[in-house]
Scaffold this motif. Structure first.
Motif, short mmCIF file in Angstrom:
data_model
loop_
_atom_site.label_atom_id
_atom_site.label_comp_id
_atom_site.label_asym_id
_atom_site.label_seq_id
_atom_site.Cartn_x
_atom_site.Cartn_y
_atom_site.Cartn_z
N ASN A 406 0.86 -1.23 0.13
CA ASN A 406 -0.05 0.00 0.03
C ASN A 406 0.65 1.17 -0.05
O ASN A 406 0.65 2.16 -0.50
N SER A 409 2.49 1.99 -3.41
CA SER A 409 1.42 2.22 -4.24
C SER A 409 0.87 3.35 -4.17
O SER A 409 0.88 4.26 -5.20
N LYS A 410 0.86 3.93 -3.03
CA LYS A 410 0.28 5.20 -2.67
C LYS A 410 1.41 6.48 -3.31
O LYS A 410 0.73 7.21 -3.94
N GLY A 413 2.19 5.23 -7.23
CA GLY A 413 1.21 4.89 -8.03
C GLY A 413 0.85 5.13 -9.18
O GLY A 413 0.42 4.30 -10.18
N GLU A 417 2.34 -0.47 -10.01
CA GLU A 417 0.93 -0.96 -9.71
C GLU A 417 1.58 -2.22 -8.85
O GLU A 417 2.15 -3.17 -9.75
#
Lengths: 506, 506
Positions: A406, A409-410, A413, A417
Motif C-alpha cells: 500500500n 502504491s500510494k 502509484g 502497480e
C-alpha cells in the motif's frame, strides 16, 4: 469425548455478513478465522469433532474445496488433526498461545528499518554481505523476535552445560533437536520422517555441500531454477557439478524443459512453496511430473523449503516431500528465515535408505554445529515457542506485506502497480522491458536501500526487468511511504521515472 | 553423611552368578556395573564412602587389581573421587540425569564418560568420532575448564544480544575476535599479523577446505605427514587434491623426501610444534629447508599448530610462521584443544596478499560461525581468562602426563617403559615389531578404553607398532594405575602380554 458441532454452519455463515465498508474476506478465510476463534476461545475443545468438509459445504451451499482450504490451513497450523475414519478433530495436544498473559509483544514499537539503516551507514561493507538495509531480502523481522524468551532459554542451557556438551558434537546433529524437527515437519509441513533422517547443518550452503558429497559425483548435471537463488548454482559449481538452468513460469519449474535440456541429470533443486525469487508455487501437475522424472531416472530432488511457512492468502502448501512415496525427495529447511540467520542452523531430511551414506558424508565434510545453539533451538521448539512464533510471524508478515504494498502504491502509484503475491518474504515490482533493473537497484543501494534486480538472478531466460524488495522489516505503511519517496527521487534522478509505464506482479 | 557400605561385597559377589547361558563379563566390569547402578539408583549417595580396594578384594577373594580397575573406570567417569586418607567416595558434585522426572536428559550434567560409553556402545561409529573413553586423544581436560566463568560471560553476551547479532555473521568471522586472536598470536606464538588476515572457521576441516578453495586447484599435489592426522588426507582427497605422504623422523617431516617424491607440490601441511602423532618438533634445519622449498616453488605451507601451547619440558617453541618473511606460511589454529571442541571454532591466518582471495573463497564455501560462540570466546580472551586458562592447563597437563606415565609404568613396568615426550596431549607406548597395535587397540576399545594404534595413522612407512594414549583426562596416578590394570588384563587376555619385550617413547 466428541461434542456436537451442528451449530457450526450457522456460526460460519454469519461470517459472511461483514460490515459494508470493510472488504469481504475470501470465504475459506472466514471459515478458517471463525473456526480458529472457536478453538482458541475453547468453544471447540481438543478432541471435538468438526464436520466433514463435504457435509459442511453442502449445508452452507458452497464448494467443498473452499471448506477444505480452510481445514487445510487449520491443520497446517496444528489447530485440527485428521483421525482417519473418525474425521477431523480439534488437536488433542493443542497448546494455545499465552497471549492473554502478555508474554511477548506482537509488534515492537522500534522503527526497525531506520535503526538498521543507521547501522548500515556506519558499516558500508555490509551491504554486499547480508546487511539490513531497508527492503533487504531473506531476513526475518528482527524487531519481532522474542529475544527475552530466547535469552532466558539460552541462559538455562548454559547453566546446565555439562562435560558432554563440551565434546565434539555428533556430525548428524543433536538427536533431541532432530526429533523436534521431525515432529514439526510432520505437523506443519506434512513431511513424515524419523529423527535419524534429519541431518543438522550450518546453513543452506553446507546442506547442499553435504548432498553433493553424499549422492553426486563430479560433473553430474543438476537442474536449477532460472531465475533462482544464485548461491545454489555457485555451491554446485564449486562442488564440481554442472548446473543446468531450467526456466520458471507461472507454474514454477518447467519440468519439460528440464527433461529436454538434461534428461539424465542426477538431481533437481527446487523451491516448490514460493519459487525463489518469483514466488509462484510449483503446480500439482509439475510436482507430479518432477517426481515421475526423478523416479524414472533414479534422480534426486532437493526441496528447498526456506519460506514455505509464509503464505498469506491461503493455507501453506504441503511440502512436495509429502507426495514422495518413492523417496526421491530430500527436504531442506533452515532456521535462518523462521528464527534468525545469525544462529547458523539448517537441516536436510534424507530418505531412510540413504541415512548411512549421509552419515559417512557428514563425517567427511562436516565440522558439526555448536551444541549450544542446537540446544537452545531444541528448548525453543520443545516449549512451544517455535510454533507460536511461526504463527505470529505469518500474521505479521501478512500485515507488513499489505502495508508495504500500500505504501509503495500510494507514492509510486502513477508509476507502479503492486499486487502482492500469495506468499514469501518479498514483493516483486515489474519494470517495463528495456529498463535496467540493475541500474535502478545499484542506484538504490547507493542511497542506502537494499534492492535486488531480477535480472541478476536470471541466467538463460530474458526475464522482464523487475525489482525484488523484502518487506519483513518494514514496520508500517508510513515507513513504506517514506521509503517510497526515496525510490521516487531515485527514479527521477536516474531519469527512469517517466519511462516506467506499467508494472505487474506475479 | 557417609553411610556404611559393608553390604557391598555381597552385592557385588552376586554379580558373578549370571545365568549359565549368558557369557560372563570380566569381573572388574561386573564390579564396575554394579557400583554404577548402585550410584545411579542412589543406593550409594554423593559423599558415601566405598570400601578400600584392598579390603573389598580380600572380602571377595579376588585380586586387588581387579577392584582397582573397576574403581579406576568409575573415577574416570566421575562417579567416584579419591579423598586422600579418607579413601574413595561417591562424587560430591554428582548430578544424575533427571530422567526420572521425565525431563529432557539434554540439560543435565551427567558424568560424561559413562553416558558416552553407553552412547558409543549403541553407536559404534562414535568411538572413532570423539567420545570420552579413558585415554581419548585430542580432548582437553574437560573437568578443569572454568565452566562458571564461561557461563557468566555467555549469559552477559546473550543478555546484550541486539538485532545486529541476529544477522548473517561475516564470513571472515567477528572482527573483534579476529583482533583478539591476532594479539594472542603475537604475544604467545611469535606470529605477527593483522586482524584482517585471520579467518574464523568451524573447525580444522573447514579451515583446510577454505584453503583448498582459495589457493589450490583440482589434482594439485599436497605433502602430508606420514604418520599423520588422518583427517588431513581425507579432506584433501575429498576436495580433489592428491595427498603425497612424506615420512616423519626424529626431526619431523623429511623435507628432502618430499622434494624427491613431489618437487612441484603446491602445498605442505605440517604440525611443527609437536608432530601429530609422533610429538617430535620440526627441527630448525627442516623448518628452513621447508621454507626454502616453498619460496622456490611458490608453494604454500599450512602450519597446523593445534597443540603448540602444550610443551612441558621447555618453553613452547615459536611458530614456524614466525620465521616466514616470505609470506608462504598459513597458520592454522583451533580452540578445540585449548578451550573445548563442542564450540566449533578454529581459525586460519593467511598472508596479507591473499586476504582478498580468501574473502572470495569464504563467501563461496562458508556458512559462517554463529555470532554467539564467537562473542563468548572474544569476551573470554579480552578479560584475560584465556591466557590464565592456557597457563593452568600447561601446568595441569604436565602433571597429568607425569602421573599417567608413572601409573602406567608402575603396573606395566615389566612390559613397557614409558618416557614422556616434551609436549602434546598423548603418550606413545611403543610395542615390539610384529605385534599388532591395531588388535590391541581394538581390544582396549571393546573394554571401554580409548586407544589409537600408530599403524592406523601411517600410510607409506612401516612404523614400529605403538599405542597412542591421551592423558589430559586422567586425573591422578591412582586412576592411571587402575586403568593400567585393565590394560594388563587385556594384554593377558589377548595373549600379547608375554610377547611385549620392550617399549620406548619418542
Amino acid at each position: 469425548m466428541p461434542t456436537s458441532t451442528h451449530c457450526l454452519p450457522s456460526l460460519l455463515l454469519s461470517a459472511q455478513t461483514n460490515s459494508p465498508d470493510t472488504p469481504v474476506e475470501p470465504l475459506y478465510r472466514q471459515i478458517y478465522t471463525r473456526l480458529r476463534l472457536a478453538i482458541t476461545q475453547q468453544v471447540l475443545k481438543p478432541g471435538d469433532r468438526i464436520p466433514a468438509a463435504r457435509a459442511l459445504a453442502q449445508e452452507m451451499g458452497i464448494a467443498r474445496g473452499t471448506v477444505e482450504a480452510a481445514y487445510g490451513l487449520l491443520q497446517a497450523e496444528g489447530y485440527v488433526q485428521t483421525r482417519g475414519p473418525a474425521g477431523t478433530i480439534v488437536s488433542l495436544n493443542l497448546q494455545l498461545p499465552a497471549r492473554s498473559r502478555g508474554e511477548t509483544p506482537t509488534v515492537s514499537t522500534v522503527p526497525a528499518v531506520s535503526m538498521l539503516a543507521e547501522h548500515a551507514a556506519h558499516k558500508p561493507g555490509m551491504a554486499s554481505n547480508g546487511s539490513t538495509l531497508p527492503f533487504q531480502m531473506g531476513l526475518p523481522a528482527l524487531d519481532s523476535f522474542p529475544r527475552k524468551i530466547w535469552a532466558r532459554l539460552a541462559a538455562q542451557v548454559i547453566r546446565a552445560t555439562g562435560q558432554e556438551d563440551m565434546l565434539y558434537p555428533p556430525v548428524e546433529g543433536l538427536h533431541s533437536l532432530r526429533q523436534e524437527i521431525a515432529t514439526y515437519l510432520q505437523v506443519s509441513r506434512g513431511v513424515t520422517c524419523q529423527p535419524e533422517q534429519v541431518f543438522i547443518t550450518a546453513g543452506y550452503r553446507e546442506t547442499l555441500h553435504l548432498f553433493c558429497t553424499a549422492l553426486l559425483k563430479t560433473q553430474d548435471q543438476v537442474w536449477t531454477e532460472d531465475p533462482g537463488y544464485p548461491a545454489t548454482a555457485h555451491v554446485l559449481t564449486h562442488a564440481g557439478m554442472r548446473a543446468v538452468a531450467v526456466a520458471v513460469d507461472d507454474e514454477g519449474l518447467r519440468v519439460a524443459q528440464g527433461i529436454a535440456l538434461a534428461p539424465t541429470a542426477r538431481a533437481a533443486i527446487v523451491t516448490p512453496a514460493h519459487q525463489s525469487p518469483m514466488c509462484v508455487a510449483l503446480s500439482l501437475q509439475r510436482r507430479l511430473d518432477l517426481l515421475e522424472w526423478a523416479i524414472r531416472q533414479q534422480a534426486w530432488i532437493i526441496e528447498d523449503d526456506y519460506d514455505g511457512e509464509y503464505r498469506y492468502q491461503s493455507r501453506p502448501l504441503p511440502a512436495l516431500k509429502s507426495l514422495d512415496d518413492a523417496q526421491r525427495v530430500l527436504y531442506a529447511g533452515t532456521f535462518s528465515k523462521v528464527l534468525f540467520p545469525g544462529m547458523r542452523l539448517a537441516y536436510l531430511v534424507v530418505p531412510p535408505s540413504q541415512v548411512p551414506t549421509f552419515q559417512t558424508a557428514a563425517r567427511k565434510v562436516h565440522s558439526g554445529a555448536p551444541l549450544l545453539t542446537q540446544k537452545i533451538v531444541h528448548q525453543f521448539m520443545t516449549q512451544g515457542h517455535f510454533a507460536r512464533h511461526l504463527q505470529r510471524m505469518r500474521k505479521l508478515y501478512g500485515e507488513r506485506r499489505t502495508h508495504t504494498a500500500n505504501g509503495l502504491s500510494k507514492v509510486l502509484g502513477n508509476y507502479l502497480e503492486i499486487a502482492p503475491q500469495p506468499g514469501g518474504m518479498h514483493l516483486i515490482l515489474r519494470l517495463r522491458k528495456g529498463l535496467s533493473d540493475r541500474a535502478i537497484a545499484a542506484c538504490m543501494r547507493v542511497h542506502g536501500l537494499a534492492a535486488n534486480a531480477l535480472s541478476e538472478r536470471t541466467i538463460g531466460t530474458s526475464a522482464a526487468p523487475a525489482l525484488l524488495l523484502g518487506f519483513t522489516n518494514i514496520d508500517s505503511q508510513a515507513t513504506a511511504e517514506r521509503l517510497a519517496q526515496m525510490i521516487l527521487r531515485i527514479l527521477q534522478e536516474t531519469s527512469h521515472a517517466e519511462q516506467i509505464c506499467s508494472t505487474q506482479c506475479t
